[in-house]
Scaffold this motif. Structure first.
Motif, PDB file in Angstrom:
ATOM      1  N   LYS A 247       4.154  -0.229   7.102  1.00  0.00           N
ATOM      2  CA  LYS A 247       2.953  -0.872   6.603  1.00  0.00           C
ATOM      3  C   LYS A 247       2.341  -1.743   7.698  1.00  0.00           C
ATOM      4  CE  LYS A 247       1.564  -2.656   2.106  1.00  0.00           C
ATOM      5  NZ  LYS A 247       2.045  -3.065   0.788  1.00  0.00           N
TER       6      LYS A 247
ATOM      7  N   SER B  92       2.154   9.265  -1.049  1.00  0.00           N
ATOM      8  CA  SER B  92       2.801  10.212  -1.948  1.00  0.00           C
ATOM      9  C   SER B  92       3.537  11.270  -1.123  1.00  0.00           C
ATOM     10  CB  SER B  92       1.756  10.894  -2.824  1.00  0.00           C
ATOM     11  OG  SER B  92       0.927  11.713  -2.025  1.00  0.00           O
TER      12      SER B  92
ATOM     13  N   HIS C 186      -6.053   6.541  -4.353  1.00  0.00           N
ATOM     14  CA  HIS C 186      -5.019   6.925  -5.315  1.00  0.00           C
ATOM     15  C   HIS C 186      -5.444   6.448  -6.703  1.00  0.00           C
ATOM     16  CE1 HIS C 186      -1.193   7.497  -2.613  1.00  0.00           C
ATOM     17  NE2 HIS C 186      -2.087   8.459  -2.448  1.00  0.00           N
TER      18      HIS C 186
ATOM     19  N   TYR D   1      -0.906   2.232   6.818  1.00  0.00           N
ATOM     20  CA  TYR D   1       0.387   2.692   7.320  1.00  0.00           C
ATOM     21  C   TYR D   1       0.216   3.367   8.671  1.00  0.00           C
ATOM     22  CZ  TYR D   1       1.611   2.041   2.442  1.00  0.00           C
ATOM     23  OH  TYR D   1       1.799   1.500   1.201  1.00  0.00           O
TER      24      TYR D   1
ATOM     25  N   SER E 175      -0.998   3.349  -7.391  1.00  0.00           N
ATOM     26  CA  SER E 175       0.008   2.998  -6.381  1.00  0.00           C
ATOM     27  C   SER E 175      -0.563   3.287  -5.006  1.00  0.00           C
ATOM     28  CB  SER E 175       1.285   3.818  -6.579  1.00  0.00           C
ATOM     29  OG  SER E 175       2.057   3.794  -5.379  1.00  0.00           O
ATOM     30  N   ASN E 176      -0.416   2.319  -4.094  1.00  0.00           N
ATOM     31  CA  ASN E 176      -0.956   2.584  -2.764  1.00  0.00           C
ATOM     32  C   ASN E 176       0.118   3.006  -1.766  1.00  0.00           C
ATOM     33  OD1 ASN E 176       0.278   0.188  -2.039  1.00  0.00           O
ATOM     34  ND2 ASN E 176      -1.606  -1.001  -2.008  1.00  0.00           N
ATOM     35  N   ARG E 177       1.264   3.444  -2.312  1.00  0.00           N
ATOM     36  CA  ARG E 177       2.279   3.999  -1.414  1.00  0.00           C
ATOM     37  C   ARG E 177       1.953   5.462  -1.115  1.00  0.00           C
ATOM     38  NH1 ARG E 177       7.380   1.786  -1.426  1.00  0.00           N
ATOM     39  NH2 ARG E 177       7.445  -0.337  -2.214  1.00  0.00           N
TER      40      ARG E 177
ATOM     41  N   ALA F 117      -3.807  -0.594   1.406  1.00  0.00           N
ATOM     42  CA  ALA F 117      -2.694  -0.755   2.336  1.00  0.00           C
ATOM     43  C   ALA F 117      -2.881   0.209   3.495  1.00  0.00           C
ATOM     44  CB  ALA F 117      -1.362  -0.485   1.648  1.00  0.00           C
TER      45      ALA F 117
ATOM     46  N   GLY G 121       5.218   5.495   8.752  1.00  0.00           N
ATOM     47  CA  GLY G 121       5.292   4.984   7.388  1.00  0.00           C
ATOM     48  C   GLY G 121       5.424   3.481   7.301  1.00  0.00           C
TER      49      GLY G 121
END
Ligand SMILES: [Zn+2]
Length: 136
Positions: free
Chosen positions: A127, A93, A85, A121, A89-91, A119, A125
């Motif tokens: 972690k 998308s 990313h 997942y 942000s490593n969340r 991170a 979702g």
């Protein structure tokens, strides 16, 4: 923090060389996204990642690392994907969630691409904890 999940979550054990591979691949494609297939094995409580594969037909842009599950070869040793990313942000998308989940684990690494911006997942979702090892 009184809430504790009943379900045991898998840990993710990753070879140092794989981590370094994800980092250097992500850096080389920046500011575009990059995506890699993770190779290894899964057990009930652990995903072990010991190799990386550049997916066929991969294309990438600033906001999209293009691959569709349709293009991914089926192989028992493919345990998930790692992608970068550039945004920082490593969340996951919206695109990541809509794209569907491949394998048991999805690793996201955010700019500036190091261990701390990485991170993992699971397909729900959640972690997952990443543990790094020098050898398996
Ligand atoms: Zn993403």
């Amino acid at each position: 923090m009184s809430e504790k999940k009943q379900k045991m979550q898998r840990g993710v054990l990753v070879l140092r060389s794989v981590i370094d591979g994800i980092i250097s691949y992500s850096k080389s494609l920046h500011p575009n996204e990059g995506i890699l297939i993770l190779q290894g094995k899964t057990t009930r409580d652990q995903v072990t990642i010991e190799g990386l594969i550049i997916p066929p037909f991969a294309s990438s842009g600033p906001y999209y690392s293009g691959f569709s599950n349709y293009h991914l070869p089926f192989d028992n040793s493919y345990v998930g994907t790692a992608h970068s990313h550039p945004s920082g942000s490593n969340r996951p998308s919206l695109e990541d969630l809509n794209r569907g989940f491949y394998g048991a684990v999805s690793i996201i690494i955010a700019h500036p691409y190091d261990d701390r911006t990485m991170a993992a997942y699971d397909r729900d979702g959640n972690k997952l904890e990443i543990n790094i090892t020098n050898s398996l």
